[in-house]
Motif scaffolding. Structure first.
Motif, PDB file in Angstrom:
ATOM      1  N   GLU A  40       1.117  -1.533   0.139  1.00 41.73           N
ATOM      2  CA  GLU A  40      -0.064   0.052   0.183  1.00 41.73           C
ATOM      3  C   GLU A  40       1.175   0.879   0.160  1.00 41.73           C
ATOM      4  OE1 GLU A  40      -4.046   0.864   2.184  1.00 41.73           O
ATOM      5  OE2 GLU A  40      -2.859   1.488   3.361  1.00 41.73           O
ATOM      6  N   ASN A  41       0.698   1.870  -1.138  1.00 43.98           N
ATOM      7  CA  ASN A  41       1.170   3.155  -1.441  1.00 43.98           C
ATOM      8  C   ASN A  41       1.209   3.917  -0.041  1.00 43.98           C
ATOM      9  OD1 ASN A  41      -0.603   4.543  -2.715  1.00 43.98           O
ATOM     10  ND2 ASN A  41      -0.065   3.164  -4.151  1.00 43.98           N
ATOM     11  N   ARG A  42       1.576   5.328  -0.382  1.00 41.93           N
ATOM     12  CA  ARG A  42       1.828   6.926   1.072  1.00 41.93           C
ATOM     13  C   ARG A  42       0.292   7.179   0.022  1.00 41.93           C
ATOM     14  NH1 ARG A  42       7.636   9.177   0.861  1.00 41.93           N
ATOM     15  NH2 ARG A  42       8.634   7.805   2.360  1.00 41.93           N
ATOM     16  N   GLN A  43       0.239   7.068  -0.840  1.00 41.35           N
ATOM     17  CA  GLN A  43      -1.103   7.745  -1.769  1.00 41.35           C
ATOM     18  C   GLN A  43      -2.517   6.713  -1.289  1.00 41.35           C
ATOM     19  OE1 GLN A  43       1.275   7.304  -3.711  1.00 41.35           O
ATOM     20  NE2 GLN A  43       1.770   8.965  -3.436  1.00 41.35           N
ATOM     21  N   GLY A  44      -2.262   6.069  -0.946  1.00 35.00           N
ATOM     22  CA  GLY A  44      -3.349   5.064  -0.284  1.00 35.00           C
ATOM     23  C   GLY A  44      -3.506   3.742  -1.297  1.00 35.00           C
ATOM     24  N   SER A  45      -3.350   3.378  -2.369  1.00 37.90           N
ATOM     25  CA  SER A  45      -3.593   2.707  -3.354  1.00 37.90           C
ATOM     26  C   SER A  45      -2.752   1.789  -2.694  1.00 37.90           C
ATOM     27  CB  SER A  45      -3.980   3.673  -4.699  1.00 37.90           C
ATOM     28  OG  SER A  45      -2.671   4.272  -5.093  1.00 37.90           O
TER      29      SER A  45
END
Length: 304
Positions: free
Chosen positions: A258-263
């Motif tokens: 899960e990346n920093r943008q939440g995706s």
């Protein structure tokens, strides 16, 4: 969805008063509703969850019991209702648990392979807890499945502060939204000693392996620092590791999908020799996941 026709008679008379349309169409192409059976209390003296199904939404099958409290729940637990939805090639459900003393309602995760036989994932864990004042007594999710929005699951739900028998006018109810990680319903969690999860024998459908995992965990004791990792080995049906896919050849995954943008950025495990699981398309294999201080949420094949 624009022009509607009123059916003069109830389509499932006697059922209710807590009903959720489980699937518009389930995996077998039928309409399914989770509801309460007429005379439910006469049968079990507690609230239970029943399933009815139909091919035309007019003629319904006899009510089938799918979930009721057992001795492990104690005398003050009732199952107020349950909603469910198709997720991948299985069904997930959210069970509304009513604690009659002191009359509060929370959620528990359930799962089914066929929509009939349901299992409770972990009765000791609350799936959606009551946190804010306005949802202090009751929390229940919407009948629809969560919405995948930009790589996060959006859960719409209702919370309220009053209980059965509360004086009128009731205190406020509100609609809320919670978000969660894609596939993040449950995880296999590794501790300081690397654990091994072995799958059953699978016929590899093709493509690469992708995993959803969080291995960022680190923890220090008096002697050493632990860092999270996930490694993968591929075995034949005889249980022996396949050359090029041995656990010693697996490149450890030490990040979060899960990346920093939440995706979600699914990770494709790699092996030092450069072999790919796509080479084993159509062959029976087992996957061994070695998890240390990490959460493994799901795995999938890319196909092709």
């Amino acid at each position: 969805g624009v022009r509607w026709t009123l059916v003069p008679e109830p389509v499932a008379p006697g059922h209710g008063d807590r009903t959720n349309a489980l699937f518009t169409r389930d995996l077998n192409g039928k309409f399914v509703v989770l509801t309460r059976k007429p005379k439910m209390m006469a049968d079990y003296n507690t609230r239970c969850v029943y399933r009815i199904e139909s091919e035309d939404f007019i003629h319904w099958s006899p009510a089938e019991l799918v979930m009721k409290p057992d001795l492990g729940d104690g005398p003050n637990m009732q199952f107020y209702s349950m909603t469910g939805f198709v997720y991948g090639d299985q069904y997930l459900g959210v069970l509304e648990r009513m604690h009659t003393v002191p009359d509060v309602l929370d959620q528990e995760l359930t799962v089914s392979r066929d929509g009939h036989d349901w299992q409770r994932v972990d009765r000791s864990q609350t799936f959606m807890a009551r946190e804010k004042e306005w949802e202090g007594n009751w929390v229940h999710v919407a009948s629809n499945p969560p919405i995948d929005h930009q790589g996060r699951l959006w859960w719409f739900y209702c919370g309220r502060h009053y209980r059965h028998g509360a004086a009128i006018p009731h205190r406020e109810s509100r609609i809320g939204m919670a978000t969660s990680r894609v596939d993040g319903f449950v995880s296999i969690e590794g501790g300081p000693e690397e654990g091994r999860l072995l799958t059953k024998t699978l016929t590899w459908p093709g493509g690469d392996l992708e995993i959803n995992a969080d291995a960022r965990t680190s923890e220090m004791d008096y002697f050493r620092l632990y860092r999270g990792s996930v490694r993968v080995a591929v075995l034949g049906p005889d249980g022996r590791e396949i050359e090029g896919f041995r656990v010693e050849e697996s490149v450890p995954f030490t990040a979060d999908t899960e990346n920093r943008q939440g995706s979600m950025d699914y990770h494709r495990p790699q092996w030092t020799g450069g072999r790919r699981l796509a080479e084993l398309k159509g062959q029976p294999v087992k996957l061994a996941f070695y998890v240390k201080y990490a959460h493994l949420y799901s795995m999938r094949a890319t196909g092709g």
